[in-house]
Design an enzyme around this catalytic site. Structure first.
Site, PDB file in Angstrom:
ATOM      1  CG  MET A  58      70.047  54.335  68.205  1.00 28.01           C
ATOM      2  SD  MET A  58      71.727  54.437  68.831  1.00 28.01           S
ATOM      3  CE  MET A  58      72.471  55.538  67.671  1.00 28.01           C
ATOM      4  N   GLY A  59      65.969  57.002  67.618  1.00 29.71           N
ATOM      5  CA  GLY A  59      65.229  58.266  67.638  1.00 29.71           C
ATOM      6  C   GLY A  59      65.871  59.307  66.737  1.00 29.71           C
ATOM      7  CG  LEU A  61      62.233  58.826  64.733  1.00 26.75           C
ATOM      8  CD1 LEU A  61      60.786  58.381  64.913  1.00 26.75           C
ATOM      9  CD2 LEU A  61      63.141  57.616  64.573  1.00 26.75           C
ATOM     10  CG  HIS A  62      66.455  60.698  59.269  1.00 27.44           C
ATOM     11  ND1 HIS A  62      66.328  59.612  58.425  1.00 27.44           N
ATOM     12  CD2 HIS A  62      67.557  60.462  60.016  1.00 27.44           C
ATOM     13  CE1 HIS A  62      67.318  58.780  58.631  1.00 27.44           C
ATOM     14  NE2 HIS A  62      68.079  59.260  59.607  1.00 27.44           N
ATOM     15  CG  HIS A  65      64.595  56.776  61.416  1.00 25.20           C
ATOM     16  ND1 HIS A  65      65.204  58.011  61.585  1.00 25.20           N
ATOM     17  CD2 HIS A  65      65.475  55.857  61.879  1.00 25.20           C
ATOM     18  CE1 HIS A  65      66.388  57.836  62.152  1.00 25.20           C
ATOM     19  NE2 HIS A  65      66.582  56.545  62.332  1.00 25.20           N
ATOM     20  CE  LYS A 177      73.286  56.888  57.551  1.00 27.08           C
ATOM     21  NZ  LYS A 177      74.627  57.007  58.048  1.00 27.08           N
ATOM     22  CB  SER A 213      72.914  60.604  58.888  1.00 29.50           C
ATOM     23  OG  SER A 213      73.506  60.498  60.170  1.00 29.50           O
ATOM     24  CB  SER A 214      70.145  61.115  63.672  1.00 30.04           C
ATOM     25  OG  SER A 214      69.102  60.199  63.374  1.00 30.04           O
ATOM     26  NE  ARG A 215      76.712  60.000  65.174  1.00 30.57           N
ATOM     27  CZ  ARG A 215      76.460  58.702  65.369  1.00 30.57           C
ATOM     28  NH1 ARG A 215      76.128  57.934  64.362  1.00 30.57           N
ATOM     29  NH2 ARG A 215      76.570  58.169  66.573  1.00 30.57           N
TER      30      ARG A 215
HETATM   31  O1  PAF Z   1      70.898  51.859  63.338  1.00 36.12           O
HETATM   32  C1  PAF Z   1      70.563  52.241  64.482  1.00 36.12           C
HETATM   33  O2  PAF Z   1      69.824  53.209  64.665  1.00 36.12           O
HETATM   34  C2  PAF Z   1      71.099  51.493  65.698  1.00 36.12           C
HETATM   35  O3  PAF Z   1      72.379  51.028  65.483  1.00 36.12           O
HETATM   36  C3  PAF Z   1      70.165  50.361  66.143  1.00 36.12           C
HETATM   37  C4  PAF Z   1      70.054  49.271  65.076  1.00 36.12           C
HETATM   38  C5  PAF Z   1      68.785  50.903  66.462  1.00 36.12           C
HETATM   39  C6  PAF Z   1      70.724  49.714  67.407  1.00 36.12           C
HETATM   40  O4  PAF Z   1      70.854  50.634  68.438  1.00 36.12           O
END
Ligand code: PAF
Length: 311
Positions: A58-59, A61-62, A65, A177, A213-215
């Site tokens: 979902m972008g 990115l860290h 990813h 994760k 985590s992006s969060r």
């Molecule tokens: O893990 C994620 O980033 C999302 O749940 C995914 C697998 C890209 C689906 O939107």
């Protein structure tokens, strides 16, 4: 490389490629928006004998990813990464609107990481007007995230199914994760006979153990300090599991630690690693934790080795 300002959030460094990100945005051979075009380039690459890996994201990115892209590059000739903030996996009142969308920085990170294609579909390309089909997975989607975020896994399974159709890769890569998500996707791929291998890659952590985590970017510095309670509760669970403690005792110890550190707990549990049902002797288990630190919801997990006499 991670710059000092990126360290806190675990963001992967864009490095020198950042300057070229704007050019890449205009490079239609590598930045692809249309699912049919995306399917075409992957199909052509595979027809030419190239092994293709796919990392759905979902972008925002860290390094987690980036580790998935690195794993894909070890196994495959070409790697495609999708960036799509999937609306259907967010519930009402969740952070869909404010979810970070740093597209140029993400593209620079992917250039540095060695991805060949970045797939950034429009919402209407994934969910065309009048779209009435959803993928519903039962079994491992029950409980935990499935209970606390009703509809979440329907959104995840539907979008992953759609993305795997647009990116018909040999192998798709997901991070451990999101443990329950990996179980749900594995079950969907198996049940629907989707022609893709899955690889689940280990969680990447900050030096103090916080799972990337992006969060994490939402956390204030005080909350960032308290957020390590999640991984600490998992370490306690691991030690107690290995010492033979009963699950109820382990879960109580996890809750005590989390509450003491001001985490509002959604769940803290030890379950079978595959089914997410109560653990069975001599099978792999997993400790799962989710809770809110301030307004930020975090999840984490730690796989546990099989033991005899689980209770
Ligand atoms: O893990 C994620 O980033 C999302 O749940 C995914 C697998 C890209 C689906 O939107």
């Amino acid at each position: 490389m991670v710059t000092p300002s990126e360290k806190g959030s675990g963001r992967a460094g864009a490095g020198p490629a950042a300057d070229h990100a704007a050019d890449r945005i205009g490079d239609t051979s590598r930045l692809i928006h249309d699912p049919v075009a995306m399917q075409g380039v992957v199909t052509a690459a595979r027809a030419a004998g190239r092994r293709v890996g796919f990392v759905p994201t979902m972008g925002a990115l860290h390094r987690g990813h980036v580790s998935l892209v690195a794993a894909a590059l070890e196994d495959c000739d070409d790697v495609a990464v999708s960036i799509f903030v999937n609306p259907t996996q967010f519930g009402p009142g969740e952070d869909f609107a404010r979810y970070p969308r740093p597209l140029a920085a993400d593209i620079a990170i992917l250039d540095n990481a060695g991805a060949r294609w970045t797939f950034v579909p429009e919402g209407a390309a994934i969910y065309p007007a009048g779209c009435a089909t959803r993928v519903v997975v039962d079994g491992p989607a029950r409980g935990f995230e499935g209970e606390i975020r009703p509809g979440h896994f329907v959104g995840v399974a539907t979008v992953v199914c759609r993305l795997l159709h647009a990116v018909p890769a040999d192998v798709a890569y997901f991070g451990a994760k999101d443990w329950q998500q990996t179980r749900v996707i594995e079950r969907m791929v198996r049940d629907l006979g989707l022609p893709v291998e899955l690889r689940i890659c280990p969680t990447v952590r900050e030096p103090d153990g916080l799972a990337l985590s992006s969060r994490n970017a939402y956390l204030s510095s005080d909350e960032r300090g308290r957020a390590t309670a999640l991984v600490e509760s998992l370490r306690v669970a691991t030690a107690m599991w290995e010492a033979g403690a009963a699950c109820a005792v382990i879960e109580a110890a996890m809750r005590e630690l989390l509450e003491h550190r001001g985490v509002v707990i959604d769940y803290a549990a030890v379950v079978d690693a595959e089914s997410l049902e109560p653990p069975v002797d001599a099978r792999p288990a997993v400790a799962l934790v989710a809770g809110r630190v301030g307004v930020t919801r975090l999840i984490d997990n730690m796989p546990l080795r099989p033991r005899s006499g689980a209770g």
